[in-house]
Motif scaffolding. Structure first.
Motif, PDB file in Angstrom:
ATOM      1  N   THR A  93      42.927  44.630  47.506  1.00 54.22           N
ATOM      2  CA  THR A  93      42.027  45.152  46.479  1.00 54.22           C
ATOM      3  C   THR A  93      42.095  46.665  46.366  1.00 54.22           C
ATOM      4  O   THR A  93      41.492  47.238  45.444  1.00 54.22           O
ATOM      5  CB  THR A  93      40.571  44.731  46.770  1.00 54.22           C
ATOM      6  OG1 THR A  93      40.279  44.972  48.151  1.00 54.22           O
ATOM      7  CG2 THR A  93      40.355  43.265  46.471  1.00 54.22           C
ATOM      8  N   THR A 140      33.113  41.095  37.893  1.00 51.62           N
ATOM      9  CA  THR A 140      32.914  41.507  39.289  1.00 51.62           C
ATOM     10  C   THR A 140      32.658  43.003  39.379  1.00 51.62           C
ATOM     11  O   THR A 140      31.745  43.454  40.093  1.00 51.62           O
ATOM     12  CB  THR A 140      34.143  41.142  40.135  1.00 51.62           C
ATOM     13  OG1 THR A 140      34.309  39.720  40.141  1.00 51.62           O
ATOM     14  CG2 THR A 140      33.975  41.623  41.573  1.00 51.62           C
ATOM     15  N   TYR A 143      40.602  38.536  46.873  1.00 51.38           N
ATOM     16  CA  TYR A 143      39.160  38.836  46.931  1.00 51.38           C
ATOM     17  C   TYR A 143      38.364  37.690  46.304  1.00 51.38           C
ATOM     18  O   TYR A 143      37.362  37.233  46.874  1.00 51.38           O
ATOM     19  CB  TYR A 143      38.876  40.148  46.199  1.00 51.38           C
ATOM     20  CG  TYR A 143      37.402  40.460  46.020  1.00 51.38           C
ATOM     21  CD1 TYR A 143      36.679  41.112  47.018  1.00 51.38           C
ATOM     22  CD2 TYR A 143      36.744  40.115  44.847  1.00 51.38           C
ATOM     23  CE1 TYR A 143      35.337  41.392  46.852  1.00 51.38           C
ATOM     24  CE2 TYR A 143      35.393  40.397  44.680  1.00 51.38           C
ATOM     25  CZ  TYR A 143      34.696  41.040  45.671  1.00 51.38           C
ATOM     26  OH  TYR A 143      33.364  41.312  45.497  1.00 51.38           O
ATOM     27  N   LYS A 171      32.634  46.846  47.306  1.00 49.42           N
ATOM     28  CA  LYS A 171      33.608  45.769  47.485  1.00 49.42           C
ATOM     29  C   LYS A 171      33.842  45.512  48.963  1.00 49.42           C
ATOM     30  O   LYS A 171      33.847  44.360  49.421  1.00 49.42           O
ATOM     31  CB  LYS A 171      34.906  46.137  46.769  1.00 49.42           C
ATOM     32  CG  LYS A 171      36.065  45.165  46.965  1.00 49.42           C
ATOM     33  CD  LYS A 171      36.974  45.555  48.117  1.00 49.42           C
ATOM     34  CE  LYS A 171      37.640  46.887  47.916  1.00 49.42           C
ATOM     35  NZ  LYS A 171      38.557  47.233  49.033  1.00 49.42           N
ATOM     36  N   LEU A 178      29.282  45.001  40.734  1.00 44.33           N
ATOM     37  CA  LEU A 178      29.294  45.988  41.800  1.00 44.33           C
ATOM     38  C   LEU A 178      28.684  47.319  41.356  1.00 44.33           C
ATOM     39  O   LEU A 178      28.051  48.012  42.158  1.00 44.33           O
ATOM     40  CB  LEU A 178      30.728  46.216  42.285  1.00 44.33           C
ATOM     41  CG  LEU A 178      31.400  45.028  43.000  1.00 44.33           C
ATOM     42  CD1 LEU A 178      32.859  45.317  43.266  1.00 44.33           C
ATOM     43  CD2 LEU A 178      30.674  44.694  44.301  1.00 44.33           C
TER      44      LEU A 178
END
Length: 625
Positions: A139, A25, A350, A107, A29
């Motif tokens: 997060t 992830t 998340y 995010k 990003l």
């Protein structure tokens, strides 16, 4: 979201599977973040070993009285390589800070985009709203995703340091070739001494790991209290800074109550933090005790071997540094695994949010483009209840909305009027029955094409901190002439012209760019701009949910007088509590307790003195005289 209690932790993905998922992830990003961070971590781990190995060599060269040029050459290599690595390390640190901010920003963007992409009925559920709030807040815990990557790479870095330390101290663990006398010499020259040292290391590591695990649990428990009480605290704190609520807070002297409620939550957070500090200090004592006992033993072990001539003076510093580094890094491995496991819990919200799938069937049929706007909608035996609530809001509703009609929907609060519109716009799908467009179930149409048939002003419409034109066009690009025409039709253009920048004037004060100050406008003016937004879209069907509720009687009469011109050639649906609006419509549909109990023209319905519409008209007619 899953509640991560002890009995439910087995439901979480395995440790390394979670690490892989979260690292992937982070890479998605910001692809450059991980390679730079890996290089940063390796340089950081390499630095101690340069000083350790070359420093020991310099000490031995001094003891052996080696040539001064050779000593200076080794020293120059050590200093030069250290400086180069540190400069590179600090430069990479700046790149990492920038990318850490990018990951956090992207995010948050992901969470926002995901929320906007969810079916409205899924988004409206409390469980979904809680999950979005948790994904947003959790997060950022423990350094956020940047902190997670930092800890994950440090975990592999700590393993790398452990391996390097073991290799560095390999000479210490070799059976000595020296000969000597006495029980002490024989003990330190035998493998038994290494086994004792290894046993003490294992005990120290075990105690330290248990202490780290306990501290991790204390920190997690404290965090949970902070999350719960923190939401309450920030809710009340933000009330103080909330511009639209400022008038009520001042007039009704609510500051003391808001402060009291907020500080009660803040006290809970402080109590939890104080308790956590006390508990962690007690645990820390045992951790430090085990570490320092082992360090004393290491110094004795290495010192005695040096006294008996088993190792050189330079090797004393190298081996002591290697063993203490090994102990520290093994302890770091356990501590980092505990931290990462805690972060896995935080980041799971998340991942859960990103995994939520829409449930509404998304059709593929294109909506027929008709220049004559001949679209006919039909509710056919439609019943509906909201998720997690078995009470039917609509009950077996059948109704046909013909092209070009102007229909008023009336009824008491809770009668099902707004729900009828939500189903018409496919914000929800019927629990029973079907809704047809030109004879075809609306679920079979492509949703984006279907929704473009409607211009809607909901009762809880929103005006945003954009310019007037951007609010009307619902986007940054717009046709200025169409914007002006829509504002004129909604009866608000004269007011907009009075503003400093006309249709480019920015509205509201809650969020502004630079020094530009937003313009506060009245509720009725906001409602007219919302109406202009619906007119600007120029869709074949116009839906107005209480379109004049914030207007004074004169402004309301003005809107109704020009209403026919505004929706000429379109199908229009009015939801209203004001019976005066119904006289402009071709047909009136009366809802009561989720059912259509009457429908017809104003004259027909008002003539039925036993009907619901007649009673509503009589209750309000005194205000129309």
């Amino acid at each position: 979201m899953k509640k991560h209690k002890n009995g439910e932790q087995n439901n979480r993905p395995p440790f390394f599977k979670s690490v892989k998922k979260n690292i992937v992830t982070t890479h998605r990003l910001c692809p450059s973040y991980i390679p730079i961070s890996i290089l940063f971590m390796l340089l950081r781990r390499l630095l101690p070993f340069i000083s350790m190995i070359l420093g020991a060599k310099i000490v031995d060269m001094l003891v052996e009285e080696a040539d001064i040029k050779e000593i200076l050459t080794v020293a120059a290599i050590m200093v030069g390589s250290t400086m180069l690595i540190e400069l590179t390390w600090h430069a990479l640190g700046h790149f990492i800070n920038v990318r850490n901010a990018l990951v956090s920003e992207r995010k948050n963007r992901d969470i926002g985009y995901k929320a906007m992409s969810l079916d409205y009925d899924i988004l409206e559920r409390n469980s979904t709203l809680d999950l979005i709030a948790q994904a947003d807040g959790n997060t950022d815990k423990m350094g956020g995703m940047g902190g997670y990557l930092h800890n994950s790479l440090n975990l592999f870095g700590a393993v790398f340091s452990c391996i390097a330390a073991i290799i560095t101290m390999a000479g210490l663990l070799a059976v000595t070739p020296y000969q000597g006398e006495g029980a002490v010499f024989r003990f330190f020259a035998s493998p038994i001494s290494y086994c004792v040292l290894l046993g003490l290391l294992i005990i120290s590591i075990y105690v330290n790991s248990r202490c780290e695990a306990k501290q991790g649990q204390i920190r997690y428990d404290c965090d949970q209290i902070e999350v719960r009480s923190g939401r309450i605290y920030w809710f009340f704190f933000n009330l103080i800074n909330n511009y639209p609520m400022g008038k009520d807070i001042r007039i009704f002297k609510m500051f003391d109550m808001i402060e009291k409620k907020g500080m009660e939550a803040r006290d809970d957070i402080e109590d939890a933090q104080k308790q956590a500090i006390r508990s962690r200090m007690k645990v820390r004592v045992w951790s430090l005790l085990s570490q320092n006992i082992f360090i004393v033993v290491v110094y004795l072990f290495v010192g005695i071997k040096a006294i008996y001539g088993m190792i050189t003076i330079g090797e004393v510093t190298k081996y002591i540094s290697a063993i203490t580094l090994l102990q520290a890094q093994i302890g770091s491995v356990f501590a980092l695994m505990i931290d990462i496991n805690t972060q896995n819990i935080y980041l799971e919200s998340y991942n859960e949010l990103m995994a939520v799938k829409n449930e509404k069937y998304d059709g593929t049929l294109p909506v027929e483009k008709r220049l004559d706007n001949e679209y006919e909608l039909e509710f056919k035996n439609v019943s509906f209840h909201y998720p997690n609530n078995d009470r039917m809001v609509l009950k077996n509703v059948s109704f046909r909305l013909r092209a070009g009609q102007k229909v008023a929907i009336v009824g008491a609060n809770g009668a099902g009027k707004t729900t009828f519109i939500k189903l018409l716009c496919r914000l929800y799908d019927p629990t029973e029955g079907e809704i047809l467009l030109n004879g075809i179930d609306i679920r079979k149409y492509d949703y984006d094409e279907y929704i473009r048939l409607f211009s809607i002003v909901f009762q809880d419409y929103k005006i945003f901190s954009f310019s007037v034109a951007e609010n009307v066009a619902a986007g940054p690009e717009f046709d200025r002439e169409r914007v002006i025409k829509s504002l004129q039709d909604a009866g608000i253009y004269d007011r907009v012209q009075e503003m400093k920048s006309g249709i480019d004037s920015r509205l509201l004060k809650d969020q502004q760019d630079g020094d530009e100050e937003g313009i506060e406008i009245s509720g009725g003016e906001k409602q007219k701009i919302a109406l202009a937004r619906a007119l600007y879209r120029d869709a074949p069907m116009v839906i107005l949910d209480e379109p004049t509720s914030a207007l004074d009687p004169i402004a309301e009469q003005d809107i109704y007088t020009r209403f026919n011109d505004m929706v000429t050639g379109k199908t229009a649906v009015f939801i209203s509590h004001r019976m005066s609006s119904c006289r402009f419509c071709d047909e009136i549909v009366v809802f009561d307790e989720g059912k259509i109990v009457e429908h017809g023209t104003h004259d027909k319905l008002v003539a039925d003195d036993k009907g619901v519409y007649h009673r509503m008209w009589e209750a309000q007619s005194q205000y129309y005289v």
